[in-house]
Design a protein around this motif. Structure first.
Motif, short mmCIF file in Angstrom:
data_model
loop_
_atom_site.label_atom_id
_atom_site.label_comp_id
_atom_site.label_asym_id
_atom_site.label_seq_id
_atom_site.Cartn_x
_atom_site.Cartn_y
_atom_site.Cartn_z
N PRO A 184 0.81 -1.23 0.00
CA PRO A 184 0.00 0.00 0.00
C PRO A 184 0.84 1.27 0.00
N ILE A 185 2.01 1.22 0.66
CA ILE A 185 2.89 2.39 0.66
C ILE A 185 3.35 2.70 -0.76
N SER A 186 3.65 1.66 -1.52
CA SER A 186 4.15 1.87 -2.89
C SER A 186 3.11 2.53 -3.77
N PHE A 187 1.85 2.10 -3.65
CA PHE A 187 0.81 2.69 -4.49
C PHE A 187 0.49 4.13 -4.05
N ASP A 188 0.58 4.39 -2.76
CA ASP A 188 0.44 5.78 -2.30
C ASP A 188 1.59 6.64 -2.83
N ALA A 189 2.78 6.05 -2.89
CA ALA A 189 3.94 6.78 -3.42
C ALA A 189 3.72 7.13 -4.89
N GLY A 190 3.09 6.22 -5.63
CA GLY A 190 2.77 6.54 -7.01
C GLY A 190 1.75 7.65 -7.13
N GLY A 191 0.82 7.70 -6.17
CA GLY A 191 -0.21 8.74 -6.21
C GLY A 191 0.32 10.12 -5.87
N VAL A 192 1.21 10.22 -4.90
CA VAL A 192 1.67 11.54 -4.46
C VAL A 192 2.57 12.20 -5.49
N THR A 193 3.10 11.42 -6.43
CA THR A 193 3.94 12.05 -7.46
C THR A 193 3.10 12.83 -8.47
N THR A 194 1.78 12.64 -8.43
CA THR A 194 0.90 13.43 -9.32
C THR A 194 0.47 14.69 -8.58
N GLY A 195 1.42 15.36 -7.96
CA GLY A 195 1.14 16.55 -7.18
C GLY A 195 1.23 17.83 -7.99
N GLY A 215 3.08 14.35 -25.97
CA GLY A 215 3.74 14.72 -24.73
C GLY A 215 2.95 14.33 -23.50
N PHE A 216 1.68 13.98 -23.69
CA PHE A 216 0.87 13.56 -22.56
C PHE A 216 1.06 12.07 -22.30
N GLY A 217 0.72 11.64 -21.11
CA GLY A 217 0.96 10.26 -20.71
C GLY A 217 2.19 10.13 -19.85
N LEU A 218 2.99 11.21 -19.76
CA LEU A 218 4.20 11.16 -18.95
C LEU A 218 3.88 10.95 -17.47
N VAL A 219 2.83 11.59 -16.99
CA VAL A 219 2.49 11.47 -15.58
C VAL A 219 2.06 10.04 -15.26
N GLY A 220 1.28 9.44 -16.18
CA GLY A 220 0.88 8.05 -15.97
C GLY A 220 2.08 7.12 -15.91
N LEU A 221 3.04 7.34 -16.80
CA LEU A 221 4.25 6.53 -16.79
C LEU A 221 5.11 6.83 -15.57
N ALA A 222 5.22 8.11 -15.25
CA ALA A 222 6.07 8.50 -14.12
C ALA A 222 5.56 7.92 -12.80
N SER A 223 4.26 7.74 -12.67
CA SER A 223 3.70 7.20 -11.42
C SER A 223 4.02 5.73 -11.24
N ILE A 224 4.40 5.04 -12.33
CA ILE A 224 4.81 3.63 -12.21
C ILE A 224 6.15 3.52 -11.49
N GLY A 225 7.04 4.47 -11.76
CA GLY A 225 8.39 4.42 -11.21
C GLY A 225 8.45 4.33 -9.70
N PRO A 226 7.78 5.25 -8.97
CA PRO A 226 7.86 5.16 -7.51
C PRO A 226 7.21 3.91 -6.94
N ILE A 227 6.18 3.38 -7.61
CA ILE A 227 5.58 2.13 -7.13
C ILE A 227 6.62 1.02 -7.18
N LEU A 228 7.30 0.91 -8.30
CA LEU A 228 8.33 -0.12 -8.44
C LEU A 228 9.48 0.09 -7.46
N SER A 229 9.92 1.34 -7.32
CA SER A 229 11.08 1.61 -6.47
C SER A 229 10.77 1.31 -5.00
N VAL A 230 9.56 1.63 -4.55
CA VAL A 230 9.20 1.35 -3.15
C VAL A 230 9.00 -0.16 -2.94
N LEU A 231 8.46 -0.85 -3.95
CA LEU A 231 8.35 -2.31 -3.84
C LEU A 231 9.74 -2.95 -3.73
#
Length: 230
Positions: free
Chosen positions: A169-180, A207-223
């Motif tokens: 759950p921490i990892s998915f929250d980390a993905g969410g907070v990057t869309t700040g 150029g759009f879709g970057l935020v969706g892709l960027a939110s994957i990164g923190p989920i993976l890194s926290v996992l």
């Protein structure tokens, strides 16, 4: 002046509903101490002023600069430069993101220091930076975002199977907070700037879709962080 008026109205429309709801609850159900309620009202005013100044700063500074940086990087015609600075910009803007700092401080407090605040911020920033770099490659080589999203989330569920349950759950929250409010406008502007130079204004939607892709990164890194700490 028109920009200022629009920003003020936008902030008022955003804050007013929650202020009204809490005020109604205060005098009907919850009955907080009056001192706490007054502090809430003062906080609402401070948040409103801060958001107005912040949004003005985003519109005046971050968005134009993000697009100009994206355009300038693309004109170098050096792939490694575009990817490297995409990574660096994605990482540093995430470190400055207020939502990331709020999440990391709360997790540090709840875990009793088991997950250090600085470690979590660094992991999230690295995750965002790596995937912003990949997003630059997607724009340059015109790769379908569907493949990247499917591959990214497939990898997430695979690693989650080997990660301690408390980190998921921490990892998915980390993905969410990057869309700040700091990361989103800058990263989007960066992507639009790159796409506009490569394929013209008609293709700036790439150029759009970057935020969706960027939110994957923190989920993976926290996992992965969970696998290491677990």
């Amino acid at each position: 002046m028109d920009n200022i008026n629009e920003t003020v109205l936008e902030v008022i429309y955003s804050i007013l509903p929650i202020a009204v709801v809490i005020t109604v609850l205060q005098f009907t159900i919850i009955w907080l101490p009056m001192e706490a309620f007054v502090q809430f009202l003062i906080g609402v005013v401070f948040v409103g002023i801060g958001l107005i100044l912040f949004l003005l700063g985003v519109n005046v500074g971050l968005l134009p600069v993000g697009e100009m940086i994206g355009s300038a990087l693309t004109k170098t015609k050096m792939l490694w430069v575009i990817v490297l600075f995409g990574f660096l910009l994605g990482a540093v803007v995430t470190i400055a993101e207020p939502d990331v700092r709020v999440l990391s401080s709360q997790i540090d407090e709840v875990s009793g220091g088991a997950i250090p605040q600085s470690t979590l911020i660094l992991a999230v920033a690295l995750g965002v930076g790596i995937f912003v770099g990949l997003a630059m490659l997607r724009i340059i080589f015109n790769i379908s975002i569907v493949y990247l999203l499917a591959g990214g989330y497939g990898l997430i569920f695979l690693i989650a199977a080997f990660t301690p349950s408390q980190f998921v759950p921490i990892s998915f929250d980390a993905g969410g907070v990057t869309t700040g409010p700091l990361t989103v406008p800058f990263v989007l502007a960066l992507g639009v700037g790159v796409a506009t130079v490569i394929r013209g204004k008609s293709a700036s939607s790439d150029g759009f879709g970057l935020v969706g892709l960027a939110s994957i990164g923190p989920i993976l890194s926290v996992l992965i962080l969970g696998v290491i700490y677990g």
